[in-house]
Design an enzyme around this catalytic site. Structure first.
Site, PDB file in Angstrom:
ATOM      1  N   TYR A 453      -8.080 -57.723  -6.564  1.00 52.91           N
ATOM      2  CA  TYR A 453      -7.677 -57.102  -7.849  1.00 52.91           C
ATOM      3  C   TYR A 453      -6.945 -58.100  -8.733  1.00 52.91           C
ATOM      4  O   TYR A 453      -6.652 -59.210  -8.332  1.00 52.91           O
ATOM      5  CB  TYR A 453      -6.927 -55.789  -7.654  1.00 52.91           C
ATOM      6  CG  TYR A 453      -5.602 -55.753  -6.906  1.00 52.91           C
ATOM      7  CD1 TYR A 453      -4.819 -56.869  -6.675  1.00 52.91           C
ATOM      8  CD2 TYR A 453      -5.127 -54.521  -6.435  1.00 52.91           C
ATOM      9  CE1 TYR A 453      -3.607 -56.780  -6.007  1.00 52.91           C
ATOM     10  CE2 TYR A 453      -3.918 -54.424  -5.760  1.00 52.91           C
ATOM     11  CZ  TYR A 453      -3.166 -55.564  -5.555  1.00 52.91           C
ATOM     12  OH  TYR A 453      -1.979 -55.470  -4.907  1.00 52.91           O
ATOM     13  N   GLU A 454      -6.760 -57.663  -9.983  1.00 50.55           N
ATOM     14  CA  GLU A 454      -6.166 -58.540 -11.005  1.00 50.55           C
ATOM     15  C   GLU A 454      -7.062 -59.758 -11.250  1.00 50.55           C
ATOM     16  O   GLU A 454      -6.588 -60.846 -11.571  1.00 50.55           O
ATOM     17  CB  GLU A 454      -4.766 -58.969 -10.540  1.00 50.55           C
ATOM     18  CG  GLU A 454      -3.702 -59.016 -11.606  1.00 50.55           C
ATOM     19  CD  GLU A 454      -3.912 -58.085 -12.761  1.00 50.55           C
ATOM     20  OE1 GLU A 454      -3.800 -56.858 -12.568  1.00 50.55           O
ATOM     21  OE2 GLU A 454      -4.173 -58.563 -13.866  1.00 50.55           O
TER      22      GLU A 454
END
Ligand SMILES: Cc1cc2nc3c(=O)[nH]c(=O)nc-3n(C[C@H](O)[C@H](O)[C@H](O)COP(=O)(O)OP(=O)(O)OC[C@H]3O[C@@H](n4cnc5c(N)ncnc54)[C@H](O)[C@@H]3O)c2cc1C
Length: 606
Positions: A453-454
């Site tokens: 994620y990110e």
């Protein structure tokens, strides 16, 4: 039961002895940062993480977040812990004092965030995302939004989220379908589905402020498959009037929470926006004129600011998971008896020696410790660069470029290495590591998402190679290489520093060679850059962390020579520093060779 001890001695070493933050009082946020205040914050935060957050980590994982009848509940104890966290002021450390925060520099808030993430990643993400959201609101919001909304997020009364991902797009946000249509009163009606939203709904606070990106359609309703009309919006779960009065439930409902591999106590939600009232943040978009190239909208700036902070935060999660995994592995191998030392039994009166006698076990733990402590120093040094970038120092621009360059490296290299450290800790436990009750497999499951994620780590590598390297004619790598070269020249004559100078020089030569190769061959064929980007990011990570190890070895060596402080602590630093030089730096020429192999074979794979 897993253990966690806040690594306060290491924070003290990095902040006071390596980075000498007491000499940085001219930087924004550092003026009142006395050594006593730093000590007070770190000690109290560490105690809170050990005593309040960590005991909820395993139980939170077992119980998970619940979704019943459209309502999300966090596991037992989370609500009380969140109240205590907020009352202690941990959530507002970074926020300006004018808005009820403590006005601390990011160097300090990241240290506290690391401890919270180690102790309980699922929990720490709720205030972590709230921090990213209120930071964006303070940067782009209207005065009433800062006064009546951001302040309540800083105090911990309300939480926040970041809503980017949709069912058909996470990386490629051009494809998003969520739309926001302007209303006569200047607000927008926002409609669409966002998925995988961390802390998207829960029972920790009465209201949740969603920071959402959506496209503003053309007058005829057309949504373009590019970023030109993407804008940044604030959408509260419960409406908030300009005088701060809380009104009716907004058009946001929770479609469900994900059942997932790790961070189970963190509610990862599907959020359905149905004509939800939204406030656009930042400059009003100017639609492109006919025939003009459609480019990213100015409205994206707020989102990028929020994501940059969040990427650093995720990189810190990599260090955090590495730290707690290492601590538990270290404890286990000092209790478990298995086999004998290769050179003969260490404890002949016992049936077997402790597991720690085995070189391969020492290798696993040293690998993790040299990563965790080296990465911590590099992350803290980067936050100092961020502060210099906001100061009036002559090197402000250069510091900003270096901090930008390091952000994808911190996000991707540290989360890869953090996962590796979690996996190695599990290996130290043998089969017992695979058994749930012992708690170490949770670190592997929790730490795995940090790589995705990110922005997936491969996408971070593309950002580094495709955007960050070439910015301003390559000024960022040029500045970084200049700083490392200066350090090498300053230490070349010091015999005690010879192993570190030799190692860092070898790494830097490979890094410079790879940078040149990518500049020459990546422009000619972008697939060469794409095929080598991941190796390049790792190469840059190994060299910059290696440089930190050189600097730390210098400090530790000087303290040992002066017979000051805890000799065991400094000796351990030198062992970790040498490990990095002997075991990680040799990867550098190999990574260079892989990058120089180019894209041909990779691209032959259909
Ligand atoms: C537990 C959890 C929490 C999350 N929290 C949030 C949140 O709070 N808010 C939010 O908005 N989102 C959140 N996300 C979403 C997350 O950020 C995305 O899943 C992630 O960015 C990847 O997007 P995707 O899943 O659509 O994968 P895709 O975009 O489909 O990509 C799949 C894979 O393709 C590769 N890839 C894609 N593009 C490229 C490229 N250009 N170059 C090289 N390789 C590429 C990568 O390996 C990538 O992993 C969360 C996800 C999870 C699982």
């Amino acid at each position: 039961m897993p253990i966690y001890r806040a690594p306060l001695d290491d924070f003290r070493f990095v902040l006071n002895e390596l980075l000498e933050i007491d000499k940085q009082r001219d930087l924004p946020g550092f003026a009142d940062l006395s050594p006593d205040l730093v000590e007070d914050i770190l000690t109290n935060a560490g105690k809170f993480c050990e005593e309040v957050l960590h005991p909820l980590n395993q139980s939170g994982d077992e119980e998970g977040a619940h979704f019943e009848n459209g309502v999300v509940r966090t596991p037992k104890g989370f609500k009380e812990a969140y109240k205590a966290y907020s009352e202690a002021g941990w959530g507002g450390l970074l926020a300006p004092a004018d808005y009820g925060g403590s006005g601390m520099p990011i160097t300090i808030s990241m240290a506290v965030a690391e401890m919270a993430m180690s102790a309980n990643q699922s929990f720490a993400m709720y205030p972590g995302l709230t921090g990213a959201a209120y930071g964006a609101l303070l940067a782009t919001g209207l005065p009433w939004q800062k006064e009546h909304i951001a302040k309540r997020m800083i105090s911990g009364e309300w939480c926040g989220t970041m809503c980017l991902t949709e069912p058909n797009c996470g990386t490629d946000l051009r494809l998003m379908k969520t739309r926001a249509v302007e209303q006569p009163d200047g607000t927008y009606k926002l409609t669409g589905t966002k998925i995988f939203i961390s802390g998207g709904d829960h029972d920790l606070t009465d209201n949740i402020i969603h920071m959402v990106i959506a496209k503003i359609p053309d007058a005829d309703g057309t949504l373009h498959d590019d970023l030109s009309t993407v804008n940044f919006f604030m959408v509260p779960k419960f409406l908030v009037a300009e005088d701060g009065t809380v009104g009716a439930r907004n058009g946001v409902t929770t479609g469900g929470i994900e059942k997932k591999m790790g961070i189970k106590a963190q509610a990862t939600c599907v959020l359905n926006f149905d004509d939800a009232t939204a406030w656009r943040l930042g400059p009003k978009p100017v639609p492109p004129k006919p025939g003009e190239k459609r480019s990213a909208s100015a409205g994206m700036a707020g989102m990028f600011g929020m994501m940059n902070g969040a990427r650093l935060g995720v990189g810190i999660q990599g260090i955090a998971i590495g730290e707690i995994a290492y601590q538990n592995g270290y404890q286990y191998v000092h209790e478990r008896r298995v086999g004998h030392a290769l050179t003969g039994p260490k404890e002949p009166d016992k049936s077997a020696d402790l597991e720690i006698v085995h070189p391969d076990v020492k290798r696993m733990l040293l690998h993790s410790r040299s990563f965790v402590e080296g990465a911590r120093a590099m992350a803290m040094w980067t936050t100092i660069n961020m502060a210099i970038a906001r100061s009036s120092r002559p090197d402000a621009e250069q510091a900003g470029l270096i901090a930008d360059l390091m952000t994808p490296v911190i996000k991707a290299f540290f989360t890869d290495m953090g996962f590796e450290a979690a996996n190695l800790a599990m290996q130290c436990y043998g089969g017992h590591g695979y058994i749930r009750d012992n708690g170490v497999e949770q670190f592997v499951r929790d730490g795995r998402i940090n790589q995705t994620y990110e922005g997936a780590n491969g996408v971070q590598a593309m950002d580094l190679v495709g955007r960050k390297l070439g910015r301003k004619g390559g000024a960022a790598p040029f500045a970084l290489f200049g700083e490392i070269s200066k350090w090498l020249a300053d230490n070349e004559a010091d015999a005690a520093m010879a192993p570190y100078v030799k190692g860092i020089k070898r790494g830097l030569e490979a890094l410079q060679g790879a940078t040149l190769w990518l500049a020459q061959n990546g422009l000619a064929n972008p697939n060469n850059a794409g095929a080598g980007a991941y190796d390049y990011l790792r190469l840059m990570g190994i060299v910059t962390v290696g440089w930190m190890w050189g600097r730390m070895a210098k400090v530790a060596g000087a303290q040992l020579a002066a017979k000051q402080g805890n000799a065991d602590f400094y000796k351990a630093k030198l062992v970790s520093a040498r490990y990095w030089m002997e075991r990680l730096i040799p990867e550098c020429p190999m990574l260079l060779e892989r990058i120089q192999a180019g894209c041909e074979t990779v691209m032959a794979f259909e």
